[in-house]
Scaffold this active site. Structure first.
Site, PDB file in Angstrom:
ATOM      1  N   ASN A   9       1.029  -1.071  -0.073  1.00 33.93           N
ATOM      2  CA  ASN A   9       0.008   0.133  -0.089  1.00 33.93           C
ATOM      3  C   ASN A   9       1.018   1.331  -0.072  1.00 33.93           C
ATOM      4  O   ASN A   9       1.616   1.619   1.025  1.00 33.93           O
ATOM      5  CB  ASN A   9      -0.871  -0.155   1.414  1.00 33.93           C
ATOM      6  CG  ASN A   9      -1.638   1.385   1.519  1.00 33.93           C
ATOM      7  OD1 ASN A   9      -1.915   2.075   0.629  1.00 33.93           O
ATOM      8  ND2 ASN A   9      -2.457   1.232   2.756  1.00 33.93           N
ATOM      9  N   LYS A  11       0.036   4.313  -0.224  1.00 30.24           N
ATOM     10  CA  LYS A  11      -0.635   5.466   0.535  1.00 30.24           C
ATOM     11  C   LYS A  11      -0.360   6.643  -0.421  1.00 30.24           C
ATOM     12  O   LYS A  11      -0.274   6.410  -1.637  1.00 30.24           O
ATOM     13  CB  LYS A  11       0.061   5.582   1.779  1.00 30.24           C
ATOM     14  CG  LYS A  11       0.126   4.322   2.710  1.00 30.24           C
ATOM     15  CD  LYS A  11       0.107   4.364   4.178  1.00 30.24           C
ATOM     16  CE  LYS A  11      -0.130   3.035   4.802  1.00 30.24           C
ATOM     17  NZ  LYS A  11      -0.157   3.185   6.316  1.00 30.24           N
ATOM     18  N   HIS A  96      -9.524   1.102   4.507  1.00 22.78           N
ATOM     19  CA  HIS A  96      -8.083   1.042   5.352  1.00 22.78           C
ATOM     20  C   HIS A  96      -8.351   2.143   6.804  1.00 22.78           C
ATOM     21  O   HIS A  96      -9.112   3.018   6.702  1.00 22.78           O
ATOM     22  CB  HIS A  96      -6.973   1.894   4.542  1.00 22.78           C
ATOM     23  CG  HIS A  96      -5.854   1.612   5.361  1.00 22.78           C
ATOM     24  ND1 HIS A  96      -5.369   2.867   5.948  1.00 22.78           N
ATOM     25  CD2 HIS A  96      -4.564   0.893   4.974  1.00 22.78           C
ATOM     26  CE1 HIS A  96      -4.148   2.519   6.561  1.00 22.78           C
ATOM     27  NE2 HIS A  96      -3.679   1.498   5.847  1.00 22.78           N
ATOM     28  N   GLU A  98      -6.950   4.919   7.710  1.00 21.29           N
ATOM     29  CA  GLU A  98      -6.802   6.093   7.462  1.00 21.29           C
ATOM     30  C   GLU A  98      -7.798   6.659   6.717  1.00 21.29           C
ATOM     31  O   GLU A  98      -8.040   8.051   6.956  1.00 21.29           O
ATOM     32  CB  GLU A  98      -5.379   6.086   6.778  1.00 21.29           C
ATOM     33  CG  GLU A  98      -4.208   6.061   7.566  1.00 21.29           C
ATOM     34  CD  GLU A  98      -3.070   5.440   6.888  1.00 21.29           C
ATOM     35  OE1 GLU A  98      -2.805   5.501   5.752  1.00 21.29           O
ATOM     36  OE2 GLU A  98      -2.031   4.976   7.436  1.00 21.29           O
ATOM     37  N   GLU A 166      -5.466  -5.076  10.523  1.00 18.41           N
ATOM     38  CA  GLU A 166      -4.405  -4.008  10.557  1.00 18.41           C
ATOM     39  C   GLU A 166      -4.894  -3.166  11.933  1.00 18.41           C
ATOM     40  O   GLU A 166      -5.551  -2.268  11.881  1.00 18.41           O
ATOM     41  CB  GLU A 166      -4.268  -2.955   9.634  1.00 18.41           C
ATOM     42  CG  GLU A 166      -3.945  -3.544   8.158  1.00 18.41           C
ATOM     43  CD  GLU A 166      -3.292  -2.696   7.300  1.00 18.41           C
ATOM     44  OE1 GLU A 166      -2.240  -2.747   6.870  1.00 18.41           O
ATOM     45  OE2 GLU A 166      -4.113  -1.668   6.760  1.00 18.41           O
ATOM     46  N   GLY A 172       2.630   1.968  10.865  1.00 17.34           N
ATOM     47  CA  GLY A 172       3.513   3.091  10.622  1.00 17.34           C
ATOM     48  C   GLY A 172       4.208   3.388  12.196  1.00 17.34           C
ATOM     49  O   GLY A 172       4.813   4.449  12.111  1.00 17.34           O
ATOM     50  N   SER A 212       3.419  -2.257  10.308  1.00 22.66           N
ATOM     51  CA  SER A 212       4.735  -2.220  10.927  1.00 22.66           C
ATOM     52  C   SER A 212       5.587  -3.779  10.339  1.00 22.66           C
ATOM     53  O   SER A 212       6.182  -4.019  10.977  1.00 22.66           O
ATOM     54  CB  SER A 212       4.919  -2.143  12.142  1.00 22.66           C
ATOM     55  OG  SER A 212       4.547  -0.614  12.387  1.00 22.66           O
TER      56      SER A 212
HETATM   57  P1  PGA Z   1       2.949   0.389   7.716  1.00 25.99           P
HETATM   58  O1  PGA Z   1       1.272   0.390   7.170  1.00 25.99           O
HETATM   59  O2  PGA Z   1       3.360  -1.120   7.052  1.00 25.99           O
HETATM   60  O3  PGA Z   1       3.750   1.336   7.245  1.00 25.99           O
HETATM   61  O4  PGA Z   1       2.874   0.077   9.049  1.00 25.99           O
HETATM   62  C1  PGA Z   1       0.420  -0.528   6.733  1.00 25.99           C
HETATM   63  C2  PGA Z   1      -0.551  -0.207   6.257  1.00 25.99           C
HETATM   64  O5  PGA Z   1      -1.260   0.920   6.572  1.00 25.99           O
HETATM   65  O6  PGA Z   1      -1.154  -0.839   5.248  1.00 25.99           O
END
Ligand code: PGA
Length: 250
Positions: A9, A11, A96, A98, A166, A172, A212
């Protein structure tokens, strides 16, 4: 046997030049008979461009689709599932955290988006996961069960739908749940899928872990029971770390 899925992803990362370089690196490393499926989800500005590059062995997907069932119309800023498909993508993420956090997306909205994707013939990755407050108050299992129940459309199958667990607090942050916690959640999600779609579909549907995931922890996470792949943010922005994670499948 569920084939593992390694999904990136990107983003909101990828001006044209960066996206071109990253996609070229990833597509050059991919080979037709990899023992896992691979998916990249670039941002919308470069989605069509990435999808038009030769990408044998790697699926290309969007990060979101519009909520409206209409494929076009007066929905400023939205991109429909039909438009995503028209760009050459075959997959999409929906729900997601976010999107949920910054755009107020509810389970009902996520379910509608998943359905729109499926109806367009896209394969959908439905993202779920608890917040830190929910984890700390012992509600994680309850929350992800409800998200699964309320986000997975009846039209979902093991072929057109994947779930990504997730935990919001792991995205992150460099923090990851214990393997026991991941196993507990993934078993609960599979159980909940069985209630919605039956045990046969639940047994076949892939459930990814995300949050992560790095080359250093990939093997441990990917070996947890009921973990059928990874959804990767930060570490998917370099072909080397993305493939180092994928290597853990072998
Ligand atoms: P990350 O993000 O691997 O940077 O923690 C995962 C995600 O939000 O899909």
């Amino acid at each position: 046997m569920r084939k593992k899925l390694i999904a990136g992803n990107w983003k909101m990362n990828g001006l044209k030049a960066d996206a071109k370089a990253l996609a070229a690196d990833i597509f050059a490393k991919a080979t037709p008979n990899m023992p896992f499926d691979m998916l990249v989800c670039p941002p919308m500005n470069v989605l069509g461009f990435v999808a038009e590059l030769p990408h044998s062995g790697v699926f290309v997907g969007a990060q979101d689709v519009a909520e409206t069932i209409k494929s076009n119309g007066a929905f400023t800023g939205d991109v429909s599932a039909a438009m995503v498909k028209d760009l050459g993508a075959t997959w999409t993420l929906v729900g997601h955290s976010e999107r949920r956090q910054y755009h107020g997306e509810t389970n009902a909205i996520v379910k509608q988006k998943a359905l729109n994707a499926i109806n367009e013939g896209l394969t959908v990755v439905i993202c779920i996961g608890e917040t830190l407050a929910e984890r700390e108050t012992g509600k994680a299992v309850e929350v992800v069960r409800a998200q699964t129940r309320e986000c997975v459309p009846n039209e979902a199958t093991a072929e057109n739908c994947v779930i990504a667990y997730e935990p919001v607090w792991a995205i992150g942050t460099g923090k990851v749940p214990t393997t026991a916690d991941v196993a507990e959640i993934h078993a609960a999600v599979r159980d909940e899928i069985a209630k919605v779609l039956g045990t046969e579909t639940a047994d076949k549907m892939r459930i990814l872990y995300g949050g992560s995931v790095k080359p250093e922890n990939a093997k441990e996470l990917l070996n947890v029971e009921n973990v059928d792949g990874a959804l990767i943010g930060g570490a998917s922005l370099k072909a080397d770390s993305f493939f180092a994670i994928a290597e853990a499948v072998k």
